[in-house]
Scaffold this active site. Structure first.
Site, mmCIF file in Angstrom:
data_model
loop_
_atom_site.group_PDB
_atom_site.id
_atom_site.type_symbol
_atom_site.label_atom_id
_atom_site.label_comp_id
_atom_site.label_asym_id
_atom_site.label_seq_id
_atom_site.Cartn_x
_atom_site.Cartn_y
_atom_site.Cartn_z
ATOM 1 N N LYS A 97 8.041 -14.404 -22.877
ATOM 2 C CA LYS A 97 8.606 -13.123 -22.404
ATOM 3 C C LYS A 97 9.279 -12.402 -23.563
ATOM 4 O O LYS A 97 9.148 -11.191 -23.722
ATOM 5 C CB LYS A 97 9.630 -13.326 -21.272
ATOM 6 C CG LYS A 97 9.109 -13.742 -19.931
ATOM 7 C CD LYS A 97 8.338 -12.680 -19.175
ATOM 8 C CE LYS A 97 6.872 -12.718 -19.501
ATOM 9 N NZ LYS A 97 6.003 -13.408 -18.615
ATOM 10 N N TRP A 118 -3.643 -1.769 -1.325
ATOM 11 C CA TRP A 118 -3.564 -3.046 -2.046
ATOM 12 C C TRP A 118 -4.021 -4.070 -1.021
ATOM 13 O O TRP A 118 -3.264 -4.461 -0.128
ATOM 14 C CB TRP A 118 -2.136 -3.304 -2.509
ATOM 15 C CG TRP A 118 -1.946 -4.657 -3.132
ATOM 16 C CD1 TRP A 118 -1.457 -5.778 -2.535
ATOM 17 C CD2 TRP A 118 -2.231 -5.026 -4.478
ATOM 18 N NE1 TRP A 118 -1.429 -6.817 -3.417
ATOM 19 C CE2 TRP A 118 -1.895 -6.387 -4.617
ATOM 20 C CE3 TRP A 118 -2.752 -4.339 -5.576
ATOM 21 C CZ2 TRP A 118 -2.059 -7.070 -5.815
ATOM 22 C CZ3 TRP A 118 -2.896 -5.030 -6.770
ATOM 23 C CH2 TRP A 118 -2.546 -6.376 -6.872
ATOM 24 N N GLU A 152 7.766 -20.205 -21.127
ATOM 25 C CA GLU A 152 7.673 -18.885 -20.482
ATOM 26 C C GLU A 152 8.772 -17.956 -21.012
ATOM 27 O O GLU A 152 8.525 -16.772 -21.261
ATOM 28 C CB GLU A 152 7.763 -19.059 -18.951
ATOM 29 C CG GLU A 152 7.803 -17.792 -18.127
ATOM 30 C CD GLU A 152 6.564 -16.895 -18.268
ATOM 31 O OE1 GLU A 152 5.592 -17.274 -18.921
ATOM 32 O OE2 GLU A 152 6.621 -15.769 -17.731
ATOM 33 N N LYS A 190 -2.653 -5.323 -19.000
ATOM 34 C CA LYS A 190 -2.280 -6.080 -17.803
ATOM 35 C C LYS A 190 -3.369 -7.058 -17.400
ATOM 36 O O LYS A 190 -3.084 -8.142 -16.926
ATOM 37 C CB LYS A 190 -1.985 -5.079 -16.663
ATOM 38 C CG LYS A 190 -1.403 -5.712 -15.432
ATOM 39 C CD LYS A 190 0.011 -6.203 -15.664
ATOM 40 C CE LYS A 190 0.518 -7.088 -14.570
ATOM 41 N NZ LYS A 190 1.540 -8.036 -15.029
ATOM 42 N N HIS A 241 11.333 -33.498 -34.225
ATOM 43 C CA HIS A 241 10.079 -33.806 -34.926
ATOM 44 C C HIS A 241 9.591 -32.616 -35.747
ATOM 45 O O HIS A 241 8.422 -32.523 -36.087
ATOM 46 C CB HIS A 241 9.008 -34.236 -33.916
ATOM 47 C CG HIS A 241 9.392 -35.465 -33.167
ATOM 48 N ND1 HIS A 241 9.362 -36.716 -33.736
ATOM 49 C CD2 HIS A 241 9.885 -35.637 -31.920
ATOM 50 C CE1 HIS A 241 9.793 -37.610 -32.855
ATOM 51 N NE2 HIS A 241 10.121 -36.969 -31.748
ATOM 52 N N CYS A 279 0.866 -1.183 0.000
ATOM 53 C CA CYS A 279 0.000 0.000 0.000
ATOM 54 C C CYS A 279 0.901 1.230 0.000
ATOM 55 O O CYS A 279 2.109 1.123 0.186
ATOM 56 C CB CYS A 279 -0.857 0.061 1.259
ATOM 57 S SG CYS A 279 -1.863 -1.397 1.504
ATOM 58 N N ARG A 294 1.609 1.383 -5.959
ATOM 59 C CA ARG A 294 1.733 0.456 -4.827
ATOM 60 C C ARG A 294 0.404 -0.237 -4.492
ATOM 61 O O ARG A 294 0.346 -1.095 -3.618
ATOM 62 C CB ARG A 294 2.206 1.217 -3.580
ATOM 63 C CG ARG A 294 3.549 1.883 -3.754
ATOM 64 C CD ARG A 294 3.982 2.558 -2.482
ATOM 65 N NE ARG A 294 4.176 1.591 -1.434
ATOM 66 C CZ ARG A 294 5.265 0.879 -1.248
ATOM 67 N NH1 ARG A 294 6.293 1.043 -2.061
ATOM 68 N NH2 ARG A 294 5.353 0.015 -0.271
ATOM 69 N N GLU A 337 6.592 -11.071 -26.188
ATOM 70 C CA GLU A 337 5.667 -10.002 -25.820
ATOM 71 C C GLU A 337 6.340 -8.653 -25.633
ATOM 72 O O GLU A 337 5.705 -7.626 -25.831
ATOM 73 C CB GLU A 337 4.827 -10.378 -24.598
ATOM 74 C CG GLU A 337 5.591 -10.532 -23.315
ATOM 75 C CD GLU A 337 4.690 -10.954 -22.148
ATOM 76 O OE1 GLU A 337 3.520 -10.579 -22.110
ATOM 77 O OE2 GLU A 337 5.204 -11.663 -21.272
ATOM 78 N N ASN A 357 0.770 0.180 6.033
ATOM 79 C CA ASN A 357 1.199 -0.634 4.897
ATOM 80 C C ASN A 357 1.917 -1.841 5.464
ATOM 81 O O ASN A 357 2.916 -1.688 6.161
ATOM 82 C CB ASN A 357 2.140 0.193 4.008
ATOM 83 C CG ASN A 357 2.923 -0.665 3.031
ATOM 84 O OD1 ASN A 357 2.448 -1.700 2.591
ATOM 85 N ND2 ASN A 357 4.122 -0.223 2.690
ATOM 86 N N GLY A 358 1.403 -3.045 5.198
ATOM 87 C CA GLY A 358 2.052 -4.248 5.721
ATOM 88 C C GLY A 358 1.021 -5.253 6.172
ATOM 89 O O GLY A 358 -0.160 -5.147 5.833
HETATM 90 C C1 F6R Z 1 2.389 -12.537 -19.875
HETATM 91 C C2 F6R Z 1 1.196 -12.185 -19.139
HETATM 92 C C3 F6R Z 1 -0.098 -12.788 -19.572
HETATM 93 C C4 F6R Z 1 -0.942 -13.175 -18.361
HETATM 94 C C5 F6R Z 1 -2.313 -13.656 -18.806
HETATM 95 C C6 F6R Z 1 -3.139 -14.128 -17.634
HETATM 96 O O1 F6R Z 1 3.517 -11.943 -19.341
HETATM 97 O O2 F6R Z 1 1.231 -11.421 -18.219
HETATM 98 O O3 F6R Z 1 0.098 -13.871 -20.391
HETATM 99 O O4 F6R Z 1 -0.263 -14.174 -17.659
HETATM 100 O O5 F6R Z 1 -2.991 -12.608 -19.439
HETATM 101 O O6 F6R Z 1 -3.348 -13.120 -16.721
HETATM 102 P P1 F6R Z 1 -3.793 -13.415 -15.246
HETATM 103 O O7 F6R Z 1 -2.686 -14.161 -14.582
HETATM 104 O O8 F6R Z 1 -4.022 -12.068 -14.641
HETATM 105 O O9 F6R Z 1 -5.037 -14.233 -15.325
#
Ligand code: F6R
Length: 615
Positions: free
Chosen positions: A492, A75, A488, A610, A511, A2, A27, A495, A101-102
């Site tokens: 990364k 948060w 993964e 996000k 294959h 927070c 935060r 994206e 915060n904590g």
């Molecule tokens: C990749 C990424 C996305 C999320 C996906 C699911 O770096 O962030 O692939 O992992 O959109 O999102 P959540 O975990 O919020 O359901």
């Protein structure tokens, strides 16, 4: 996580606090609130949602003027985001007002004892418990606010940064910290408080960083710092001169949120483990699981649903649950599961993994599974999110807000919860001995140190990034636990750098994908020593014979791969099930550096969001 802001001086507090809260919104931003002393009493205004919603509520009020105040952006950890759980929280007498915060880990036992003494609670927060504990101590011991805070905090287990004000003494703010950040801006006859220095950067560059266990009583002219222990004397604080720009400080000196979040992983994992393991006693406490352990023990299989990076942590969990706990697991893309008419019923357990807790496909998949009678366990980062609320039980990851669009610390903290679940279930099923059980707990409790070691190799990883940044395509290979990490790593890179990348189980290469190999095609191979090492070495040889470039992630002290790979990145040795926590870190850093070198917008890559709240 927070954000805390405070002001005491000759200016109006409210605009300074609101401006400061906006700077700290990174935060947490599920609810916020302010309180000011308006000349006759402390008044507050709180609102669910971001600061602009709070501003709208404040605009309807007239009595929030005053030259002393505190503010908070939340948060949520204890209690869903709503107006009641938002801070500031008041004591029963309405005299004390506190922002926090904590996490106060022993809040429920303190709450119980305060209830017995006649205290009443209106919110679900640990913060309301703390402000009442301070009030109780203040009245019982007949001491000043600073001393009451000092004594009360000695009864508290957990992490905190707090600011408290008192209706009966409206010329001071008392602040204290342990584990969570807090600093004091020193102006001319005025003082500022912030979780970091961004809230007051335009007013003063002089800042005191409070150390863990310290407490300060702040007045217009002077702030006096105390140690936490009652007997300790006061001392003169060190005043630092800030040189950083606003932008840098918000990211705590990191160039991007993604980099900050990569570096935060040791702490994020510690936060996920806090209160859930006692390494020396061999204890795992995961209340969401403990309460339903029989359901898990009798389950024939577990289905895990997720999207994107969370789906990759589900794949890691498949290895963990099957290898450690001998429970069959199916991993499904939520978007496929929801339209596949899955055969699922009352005996089934569905585990849903989501950082945001708002991903539309995962949410819809949960609803479908629920309709069919399945029991839902949610693993989310955002407290009070839709998926968390829709689940029958679950565990939060406590990674703190993840702002960079590319998920990093959410992934490793999801794996942390999944690892604890697998180990606990294995012990409960009688599959592993007490000795092995304790070994598993010990290994996860030490993971933060291993990650620190990898982060220290950042310069080596940056050099490798420079060598491959011009590539059009990249291949990522791994076996076993490292196969999801290959996926993964590729995600990364795609994206944030927009370089095409694919992850494969290493043996699958022959294959099809091997046709792509030539001198322009780098292959990132995860070749740590515990997982099919000899087979991976053969895969590397096959690529080298076709003139492919090899970047290998190897265990410390590796000799064989080093002889054939073009570049190697060493990581600390570990037991097999801990490997994915370790091998993903260099891949996160590699993608980050490549994207930065290519001039991409790392934190907000094109076309992404996000939280994917649409199908
Ligand atoms: C990749 C990424 C996305 C999320 C996906 C699911 O770096 O962030 O692939 O992992 O959109 O999102 P959540 O975990 O919020 O359901």
């Amino acid at each position: 996580m927070c954000g805390i802001v405070g002001y005491i001086g000759n200016k109006q507090a409210l605009p300074i606090i609101l401006n400061g809260l906006k700077r700290l919104e990174y935060r947490g931003y599920d609810s916020s609130g302010v309180a000011t002393y308006n000349g006759s009493t402390i008044v507050s205004c709180k609102s669910k949602g971001k600061i602009n919603k709070l501003e709208k509520s404040i605009a309807k009020r007239k009595n929030l003027n005053g030259k002393l105040g505190i503010g908070h952006t939340r948060w949520a950890t204890h209690g869903v985001p709503n107006d009641i759980n938002a801070h500031p929280q008041f004591s029963n007498s309405n005299n004390l007002c506190l922002v926090h915060n904590g996490i106060i880990e022993n809040y429920s036992s303190i709450k119980e004892s305060l209830i017995k003494k006649g205290y009443e609670f209106h919110s679900e927060t640990d913060t309301e418990v703390l402000v009442n504990l301070i009030e109780f101590v203040k009245e019982k011991e007949n001491v000043k606010l600073g001393e009451a805070v000092q004594i009360a905090l000695q009864k508290v287990v957990g992490a905190y940064a707090i600011a408290v004000i008192d209706n009966n003494k409206p010329d001071e703010i008392v602040v204290a910290k342990l584990g969570s950040p807090l600093c004091i801006g020193v102006g001319k006859e005025e003082h500022f408080i912030g979780s970091d220095a961004t809230p007051f950067l335009e007013f003063t560059k002089k800042v005191i960083y409070l150390e863990d266990g310290e407490l300060a009583v702040i007045r217009n002219h002077k702030s006096t710092i105390f140690r936490k222990t009652k007997d300790d004397t006061t001392f003169s604080p060190v005043i630092n001169n800030l040189e950083l720009s606003l932008d840098k400080i918000e990211k705590q000196g990191f160039d991007h949120y993604m980099l900050k979040e990569i570096y935060e992983q040791p702490k994020a994992i510690r936060d996920t483990l806090r209160g859930r393991i006692i390494a020396e006693k061999g204890v795992i406490k995961l209340s969401g699981l403990d309460d339903y352990i029989d359901k898990f023990l009798s389950a024939k299989k577990i289905t895990i649903i997720a999207c994107g990076t969370s789906w990759h942590s589900a794949l890691v969990a498949e290895y963990m649950f099957e290898k450690i706990a001998k429970i069959p697991v199916e991993v499904e893309y939520a978007s496929e599961f929801r339209y596949r008419e899955p055969v699922i019923g009352k005996e089934d357990i569905v585990l849903a993994i989501s950082q945001s807790g708002e991903t539309a496909d995962t949410l819809a998949a949960i609803k479908l599974a629920k309709e069919k009678g399945a029991f839902i366990y949610g693993i989310c980062n955002v407290v009070g999110s839709s998926i968390a609320r829709e689940s029958d039980t679950g565990s939060y990851t406590h990674a703190g807000p993840e702002i960079g669009v590319a998920s990093t610390k959410a992934f490793t903290t999801q794996m942390t919860v999944l690892y604890l679940m697998a180990v606990k279930l294995s012990k409960s099923k009688g599959i592993i001995s007490e000795q092995i059980y304790r070994k598993y707990i010990l290994e996860i409790s030490r993971i933060d140190k291993k990650i620190h070691k990898i982060l220290a190799s950042n310069d080596i990883i940056k050099k490798v990034a420079k060598k491959i940044k011009g590539s059009k395509n990249c291949l990522y290979l791994g076996r076993g636990y490292n196969f999801p990490i290959a996926l993964e790593g590729a995600l990364k890179l795609k994206e944030i750098s927009y370089i095409h990348a694919e992850g494969y189980p290493a043996a699958e290469m022959k294959h099809g994908p091997i046709a792509l190999i030539d001198k322009n095609m780098p292959t990132i191979v995860i070749a740590t020593n515990k997982i099919n090492y000899d087979k991976i070495v053969s895969n590397i040889q096959e690529i080298k014979s076709r003139k492919g470039q090899i970047i290998a992630i190897v265990s410390k002290g590796d000799k064989e791969v080093k002889k054939i790979a073009d570049y190697t990145i060493e990581v600390p040795d570990s037991i097999e099930s801990i490997t994915p926590f370790i091998t993903v870190i260099p891949l996160q850093l590699l993608s980050y550096h490549i994207a930065v070198m290519l001039g991409k917008n790392v934190d907000q890559p094109r076309n992404l969001a996000k939280s994917v709240t649409v199908e």
